[in-house]
Design a protein around this motif. Structure first.
Motif, mmCIF file in Angstrom:
data_model
loop_
_atom_site.group_PDB
_atom_site.id
_atom_site.type_symbol
_atom_site.label_atom_id
_atom_site.label_comp_id
_atom_site.label_asym_id
_atom_site.label_seq_id
_atom_site.Cartn_x
_atom_site.Cartn_y
_atom_site.Cartn_z
ATOM 1 N N VAL A 210 0.841 -1.200 0.000
ATOM 2 C CA VAL A 210 0.000 0.000 0.000
ATOM 3 C C VAL A 210 0.870 1.243 0.000
ATOM 4 N N PHE A 211 1.925 1.241 0.824
ATOM 5 C CA PHE A 211 2.819 2.395 0.868
ATOM 6 C C PHE A 211 3.538 2.589 -0.464
ATOM 7 N N VAL A 212 3.939 1.492 -1.089
ATOM 8 C CA VAL A 212 4.608 1.578 -2.389
ATOM 9 C C VAL A 212 3.639 2.095 -3.451
ATOM 10 N N GLU A 213 2.396 1.628 -3.407
ATOM 11 C CA GLU A 213 1.387 2.089 -4.358
ATOM 12 C C GLU A 213 1.147 3.578 -4.215
ATOM 13 N N GLU A 214 1.097 4.048 -2.973
ATOM 14 C CA GLU A 214 0.892 5.482 -2.732
ATOM 15 C C GLU A 214 2.044 6.313 -3.286
ATOM 16 N N ALA A 215 3.240 5.752 -3.284
ATOM 17 C CA ALA A 215 4.404 6.473 -3.781
ATOM 18 C C ALA A 215 4.341 6.683 -5.285
ATOM 19 N N GLY A 216 3.564 5.840 -5.975
ATOM 20 C CA GLY A 216 3.411 5.975 -7.420
ATOM 21 C C GLY A 216 4.729 5.800 -8.146
ATOM 22 N N ASP A 217 5.005 6.714 -9.092
ATOM 23 C CA ASP A 217 6.228 6.622 -9.890
ATOM 24 C C ASP A 217 7.302 7.596 -9.410
ATOM 25 N N ASP A 218 7.103 8.162 -8.223
ATOM 26 C CA ASP A 218 8.080 9.088 -7.661
ATOM 27 C C ASP A 218 9.217 8.289 -7.021
ATOM 28 N N PRO A 219 10.424 8.299 -7.599
ATOM 29 C CA PRO A 219 11.538 7.474 -7.086
ATOM 30 C C PRO A 219 11.852 7.755 -5.621
ATOM 31 N N GLU A 220 11.786 9.032 -5.230
ATOM 32 C CA GLU A 220 12.106 9.389 -3.850
ATOM 33 C C GLU A 220 11.091 8.801 -2.877
ATOM 34 N N LYS A 221 9.809 8.874 -3.244
ATOM 35 C CA LYS A 221 8.768 8.328 -2.377
ATOM 36 C C LYS A 221 8.824 6.805 -2.326
ATOM 37 N N VAL A 222 9.157 6.181 -3.466
ATOM 38 C CA VAL A 222 9.296 4.724 -3.489
ATOM 39 C C VAL A 222 10.430 4.297 -2.566
ATOM 40 N N ALA A 223 11.534 5.029 -2.605
ATOM 41 C CA ALA A 223 12.674 4.711 -1.743
ATOM 42 C C ALA A 223 12.292 4.822 -0.276
ATOM 43 N N GLN A 224 11.509 5.853 0.053
ATOM 44 C CA GLN A 224 11.061 6.023 1.428
ATOM 45 C C GLN A 224 10.146 4.888 1.862
ATOM 46 N N ALA A 225 9.320 4.415 0.934
ATOM 47 C CA ALA A 225 8.364 3.357 1.268
ATOM 48 C C ALA A 225 9.031 2.004 1.427
ATOM 49 N N THR A 226 10.246 1.843 0.890
ATOM 50 C CA THR A 226 10.906 0.534 0.923
ATOM 51 C C THR A 226 12.204 0.531 1.713
ATOM 52 N N GLN A 227 12.571 1.653 2.307
ATOM 53 C CA GLN A 227 13.845 1.718 3.020
ATOM 54 C C GLN A 227 13.866 0.758 4.213
ATOM 55 N N GLN A 228 15.016 0.145 4.422
ATOM 56 C CA GLN A 228 15.162 -0.846 5.485
ATOM 57 C C GLN A 228 15.539 -0.147 6.795
ATOM 58 N N THR A 229 14.545 0.403 7.469
ATOM 59 C CA THR A 229 14.769 1.071 8.747
ATOM 60 C C THR A 229 13.828 0.519 9.799
ATOM 61 N N ILE A 230 14.259 0.647 11.058
ATOM 62 C CA ILE A 230 13.424 0.185 12.153
ATOM 63 C C ILE A 230 12.111 0.954 12.177
ATOM 64 N N GLY A 231 12.213 2.261 11.933
ATOM 65 C CA GLY A 231 11.004 3.086 11.965
ATOM 66 C C GLY A 231 9.953 2.620 10.982
#
Length: 748
Positions: free
Chosen positions: A149-170
């Motif tokens: 869902v988070f990846v879908e919301e990011a759409g085709d924006d590379p920066e938002k996709v990276a944020q949605a998939t980043q490997q962080t505890i948060g």
């Protein structure tokens, strides 16, 4: 300090601890710290945690980007457009094999655990410790769904996709928090449905329905065991297990899924073995996306629909809102495009002009009483391949809607607007001017709408040939397209009144700029577009009522809701008597005037030719009571070429004129679009005509076809016993009819 293995790496146990800390366990621990009621075991339990914030609605029912379907007025497909090729389907429209296969391979204990699977976590710890790395994850299907869902919301924006998939505890904690609430509020069945609709299956296919159509050309409901297993295997790595590119890898992966289904008792071992023995049989359906796939050359109309949604405030107050609506898709758009008219317009556009010719043609048709755009045809095909002479420039409209920056000069097709302004002012069609082939008029004799002179230069007006001189009334001047007559008529009607009439019949639409208040407007020096001109002439066909052009009948959203769409606005631009009179006069153009090659023999029709300076643009705009069509021909690339000594469509033209090329194109378009059984006629009116001039030999040197000396027919050059300023004033100057004349244009 943590101990390291020889060579500087962490031990296997340390690697596993690191993996767990970054993923599930760290998330669970931190969630427990932040929310005292929840420890790691509590999070793993099937129950949920009290005290969390409300779950966002987009996790309950995510706004998934889907295919938009664009239909013609009869429900036929024009094109499908999407940023994500997806069609959302309910769980009961998904094969039971598919449901079991995806659960078996992605989360075998899906129906037994809560948001996270404690056994899965422990299993992953053990496996990763043994391998000395991260060999196995522990995310549940629910957690995967939340991440998607988070990846879908990011759409085709590379920066938002990276944020949605980043490997962080948060991010892991956030996913876990929402996963717990999704489990509580949606339940397993709905989570599985949403997961299968959001997941990427490769080959541009999002969701199981689009993927099933892509690989097997069948609905997801009809997938058999082997097909479902192959599809489920794609999720882990759509590119690696793509059966189109590597059938062997896809087969291995399919068999892995089948064996897993047997292991969890979803199918028997015999069923698994039988399915493994069968080869994968694909029936690939090539993706067809965008207006480039439109039928019958309707790509330009398709793009016009897109531009309408992106520009019209009815679809959102801001451009961002409208763009989001279009990108989200899932719309079913019923348009005004008439398939018969579109086929005719497309045929006409390419009938006499080749796609690689130095000039192009645009054909657009409008329904007079409704403003419905019925067709948009163009001689160059819609597309991006310039080597194939394709273009996405829509020659029928202005730049805001994907067309030209300024439009095209309309030439003599403007003259009926001047005639309408004159008639509205009470000037009789019988009014005649006795002029040579060339006259000079001061621009200060034309008044702008602010009351000031239009200019102070001398305006030289020339007719097409030197032989076009003498006495013309409104009907004959329209028929032969006499420039000097309409320069005079505009002076009588008033420049401001003429331009106001132009605005009232929609001449300003598309380009959005006011018409320059210049006397040369009456000769078509001001640019417009084919769509505008079709709408202008539709006003005459509609007996003086102008209707704004519209392209969309209705829109249904993915959830079935109906959206508001732009509605045509119809306003009276002139009296019905004025329109009826113009109709009768323009009939003469196609009967024996400059448009005879365009005339239709089986019904009432009218129109006007137009050619600009140096023949850079050529037009024919005409209509019947139920259809208005505009045809433009000219150079659409770079600096405009003059159409002299030119070969177009394999035919040589010494000089292109409105009647000799656009006219025949218009005839093809009209003939193909009109129903032979429906032939409404214009309302008949008697159009006053000027008295025929006397024989010049009996009048001496003052004959009507000879320039006067020292008088040249300019305003103010009169004698008490002469016609005023070269104008013959009939007895019925203020409207009316005297029964004289035959309602026809000139004699050629």
């Amino acid at each position: 300090m943590a101990k390291k293995r020889s060579g500087g790496g962490l031990t296997g146990t340390q690697q596993a601890a690191k993996f767990l800390g970054v993923s599930v366990l760290a998330g669970a621990v931190l969630a427990g710290i932040a929310l005292p009621a929840a420890g790691a075991l509590g999070l793993a339990a099937k129950g949920t945690v009290e005290g969390f914030d409300e779950i966002p609605s987009n996790l309950k029912t995510p706004p998934l980007s889907q295919r938009t379907t664009i239909l013609d007025s009869e429900g036929g497909l024009i094109a499908t457009v999407y940023s994500r090729d997806r069609k959302v389907v309910p769980i009961d429209k998904i094969s039971p094999y598919m449901q079991k296969a995806i659960v078996a391979i992605e989360d075998g204990r899906f129906y037994e655990h809560g948001a996270i699977d404690l056994k899965g976590v422990l299993r992953a710890i053990n496996r990763n410790a043994q391998s000395g790395g991260v060999a196995q994850g522990a995310s549940t299907l629910t957690q995967q769904y939340v991440k998607n869902v988070f990846v879908e919301e990011a759409g085709d924006d590379p920066e938002k996709v990276a944020q949605a998939t980043q490997q962080t505890i948060g991010r892991k904690v956030r996913e876990l928090k929402f996963a717990i609430q999704v489990e509580e509020e949606l339940g397993k069945k709905k989570i599985l449905e949403n997961y299968l609709n959001i997941t990427f299956f490769g080959q541009q296919a999002y969701g199981i329905e689009a993927a099933s159509q892509r690989y097997f050309s069948k609905p997801a409901a009809d997938l058999d065991l082997g097909e479902a297993a192959m599809m489920a295997g794609l999720v882990q790595s759509p590119s690696r297990y793509d059966p189109i590119n590597d059938i062997q890898e896809a087969t291995k992966r399919r068999n892995t899924v089948l064996q897993r289904m047997a292991d969890v008792k979803d199918i028997s071992q015999a069923e698994a073995d039988a399915a493994m023995a069968k080869p994968i049989k694909l029936k690939v359906k090539t993706p067809r996306n965008g207006c480039i796939t439109a039928v019958d050359g309707a790509g330009f109309f398709c793009d016009y629909v897109r531009k309408t949604i992106l520009n019209d405030p009815v679809f959102g107050k801001t451009s961002e809102e409208r763009q989001k609506l279009w990108n989200l898709g899932g719309l079913t758009i019923r348009t005004t495009l008439d398939p018969r008219a579109q086929a005719a317009a497309n045929e006409a556009a390419i009938a006499k002009i080749n796609k690689d010719d130095p000039v192009a043609a645009s054909v657009v048709q409008v329904q007079p009483k409704t403003g419905r755009i019925l067709s948009m045809g163009q001689s160059r095909p819609y597309g991006l391949d310039q080597k194939q002479h394709q273009t996405t420039l829509n020659l029928a409209v202005g730049s805001k809607m994907g067309g030209t920056t300024y439009g095209f000069q309309v030439g003599s097709t403007f003259k009926p607007i001047t005639a309408a302004a004159a008639l509205e002012k009470g000037i009789s069609p019988a009014t005649s001017f006795n002029d040579p082939a060339q006259i000079n008029i001061g621009e200060n004799e034309y008044t702008r709408c602010d009351g000031k002179p239009s200019g102070y230069a001398n305006w030289e007006v020339n007719n097409e040939t030197k032989s076009e001189k003498g006495v013309y009334d409104m009907t004959s001047a329209l028929g032969k397209s006499i420039n000097t007559y309409f320069a005079r008529l505009e002076q009588m009607a008033g420049l401001c009144e003429t331009l106001t009439m132009a605005k009232n019949v929609g001449y300003e639409r598309e380009l959005g700029k006011p018409i320059k208040q210049s006397p040369s407007a009456t000769l078509g020096s001001i640019e417009s577009t084919p769509l505008d001109m079709a709408s202008v002439y539709a006003t005459f066909a509609n007996r003086g009522i102008y209707c704004t052009p519209v392209a969309i009948e209705s829109i249904k959203a993915a959830n079935g809701d109906k959206l508001n769409v732009p509605q045509t606005k119809c306003t009276r631009a002139m009296s019905d008597r004025t329109a009826d009179t113009v109709n009768q006069m323009l009939k003469g153009v196609v009967e024996d005037g400059t448009g005879t090659r365009a005339g239709l023999s089986d019904r009432d029709n009218a129109g006007k030719t137009g050619t600009t300076n140096d023949r850079k643009d050529a037009w024919f705009v005409g209509y019947t009571p139920n259809l208005s069509t505009a045809v433009w021909v000219g150079d659409d690339v770079g600096e405009k070429k003059s159409m002299y000594d030119i070969t177009i469509g394999g035919e040589y033209y010494e000089k292109v004129c409105g009647g000799c090329l656009p006219g025949p194109i218009w005839k093809i378009a009209m003939t193909g679009a009109l129903d032979a059984g429906q032939t409404p006629g214009f309302v008949p009116v008697s159009v006053p005509r000027a008295e025929k001039p006397k024989d010049p030999e009996k009048e001496g040197d003052e004959g009507p076809n000879k320039p006067r000396k020292p008088r040249d027919g300019k305003p103010g050059d009169t004698k008490p016993t002469d016609p005023i300023g070269g104008i013959t004033l009939p007895p019925d100057l203020i409207g009316g009819a005297d029964g004289r004349g035959n309602n026809r244009g000139g004699n050629r």
